[in-house]
Design a protein around this motif. Sequence first.
Motif, short mmCIF file in Angstrom:
data_model
loop_
_atom_site.label_atom_id
_atom_site.label_comp_id
_atom_site.label_asym_id
_atom_site.label_seq_id
_atom_site.Cartn_x
_atom_site.Cartn_y
_atom_site.Cartn_z
N HIS A 161 0.84 -1.30 -0.17
CA HIS A 161 -0.07 -0.05 -0.10
C HIS A 161 0.69 1.28 0.03
O HIS A 161 0.74 2.45 -0.87
CB HIS A 161 -0.78 0.03 1.12
CG HIS A 161 -1.85 -1.40 1.39
ND1 HIS A 161 -2.77 -1.59 0.49
CD2 HIS A 161 -1.87 -2.12 2.26
CE1 HIS A 161 -3.20 -2.82 0.53
NE2 HIS A 161 -2.85 -2.93 1.89
N ARG A 162 1.78 1.52 0.83
CA ARG A 162 2.70 2.41 0.86
C ARG A 162 4.01 2.18 1.66
O ARG A 162 4.11 1.37 2.53
CB ARG A 162 1.86 3.54 1.95
CG ARG A 162 2.60 4.93 2.09
CD ARG A 162 2.15 5.81 2.86
NE ARG A 162 2.75 7.02 3.05
CZ ARG A 162 2.57 8.23 2.50
NH1 ARG A 162 1.63 8.13 1.45
NH2 ARG A 162 3.37 9.14 2.40
N VAL B 268 -1.60 3.64 -5.20
CA VAL B 268 -0.34 3.05 -4.38
C VAL B 268 0.59 4.28 -4.22
O VAL B 268 0.59 4.99 -5.07
CB VAL B 268 0.25 1.83 -4.76
CG1 VAL B 268 0.91 2.05 -6.07
CG2 VAL B 268 1.24 0.92 -3.67
N CYS B 269 1.24 4.27 -3.10
CA CYS B 269 2.21 5.43 -2.68
C CYS B 269 3.48 5.29 -2.15
O CYS B 269 3.74 4.35 -1.55
CB CYS B 269 1.37 6.39 -1.67
SG CYS B 269 2.03 7.94 -1.23
N LEU B 270 4.42 5.85 -2.55
CA LEU B 270 5.85 6.08 -2.24
C LEU B 270 6.27 7.18 -2.01
O LEU B 270 5.92 8.20 -2.50
CB LEU B 270 6.66 5.36 -3.23
CG LEU B 270 8.26 5.55 -3.09
CD1 LEU B 270 8.74 4.59 -1.84
CD2 LEU B 270 8.80 5.02 -4.29
N SER B 271 6.80 7.50 -0.85
CA SER B 271 7.49 8.66 -0.13
C SER B 271 9.12 8.42 -0.25
O SER B 271 9.42 7.40 0.40
CB SER B 271 7.15 9.09 1.03
OG SER B 271 5.70 9.53 1.16
N LEU B 272 9.83 9.41 -0.88
CA LEU B 272 11.39 9.25 -0.73
C LEU B 272 11.73 10.45 -0.07
O LEU B 272 11.40 11.56 -0.29
CB LEU B 272 11.90 9.19 -2.23
CG LEU B 272 11.72 8.09 -2.91
CD1 LEU B 272 12.23 8.21 -4.50
CD2 LEU B 272 12.63 6.78 -2.27
N GLU B 273 12.33 10.16 1.08
CA GLU B 273 12.86 11.23 1.91
C GLU B 273 14.12 11.34 2.22
O GLU B 273 15.10 10.52 1.89
CB GLU B 273 12.00 10.80 3.56
CG GLU B 273 10.54 10.77 3.26
CD GLU B 273 9.90 9.99 4.62
OE1 GLU B 273 10.73 9.30 5.28
OE2 GLU B 273 8.73 9.95 4.72
N CYS C 225 9.29 -2.71 -4.67
CA CYS C 225 8.02 -2.91 -5.27
C CYS C 225 7.07 -2.34 -4.10
O CYS C 225 7.29 -2.82 -3.05
CB CYS C 225 7.63 -4.43 -5.60
SG CYS C 225 8.54 -4.84 -6.93
N ILE C 226 6.03 -1.59 -4.48
CA ILE C 226 4.90 -1.22 -3.47
C ILE C 226 3.74 -1.61 -4.13
O ILE C 226 3.25 -1.32 -5.49
CB ILE C 226 5.07 0.42 -3.48
CG1 ILE C 226 6.26 0.87 -2.57
CG2 ILE C 226 3.80 0.67 -2.35
CD1 ILE C 226 7.37 1.18 -3.48
N VAL C 227 2.95 -2.46 -3.50
CA VAL C 227 1.86 -2.90 -4.40
C VAL C 227 0.71 -2.65 -3.45
O VAL C 227 0.43 -2.55 -1.96
CB VAL C 227 1.74 -4.56 -4.50
CG1 VAL C 227 3.02 -4.90 -5.30
CG2 VAL C 227 2.01 -5.40 -3.13
#
Length: 258
Positions: free
Chosen positions: A84-85, A253-258, A161-163
Amino acid sequence: ARAAACLGDLRGNHLPVVFPTDLRPESEEQAYAVQAALHRWQSDNGFGAIAGYKIGCTTKVMQKILQIDSPAFGGVLEGQVFRHRANLPFADYQKPGIECEIAMRIGTDLPPEGAPYNQETVTGAIAACMPAIELVDNRYGDFLSAGAPVMIADDFFQAACIVGAEVTDWRNLDLAAVEGRTFFNGKLTGGGIGSEVLGHPLQAIVWLINRLAGMGRGLKAGEIVMTGSLTAVQWIEAAPAELVISIDGLGDVCLSLE
């Protein structure tokens, strides 16, 4: 084995991929042999087992970017599959990017003895479809100079992978017609439809299982397959970056790069 250990050490320490000349694979056959050895090295050294596969270069746009005229596959480590995230450190990657993909979970074993497979024979083996982000990483610098064998040996840019949520009634969708969209910090940056992936996303599964069968391998129930990007890769130059992909009928679906 030496090439795999070299790759595994570079990957584990978040370093660029630079092969010593004597270890560099020169053909696709050598590349997949190194890749298989890399997966064994990763498992033996605590990086986890392979949870499935990613397929690259399944669209004309990605084949044009990478100057490769056929698909290629890589492994996906179980510890790099997120649900999911995900919130991941930008500094862990050389040059990260995201791809907008339809992921599929295999529900029934597809053994090599069943080849050649076609779209009809693989359809019954797909338990669920999911919206997915593939986090790719250009660990090669000038990837055109690195060449396809090096990229294949190194799992073809795969990083994570983010599913999203599993859709089990996916057969009610026309996967060739669904549209996927990429959003970068809230701005729409790309879009594409399922038919961009070899004419139909299921054809990516067909290609993969028949390629694996030629190596005496198959797909196993529970494995996840990333079928290829509906859009051109979105490279991320700096953090923070909030990345969302949305696929009609499958969700977000979401991805945060920090």
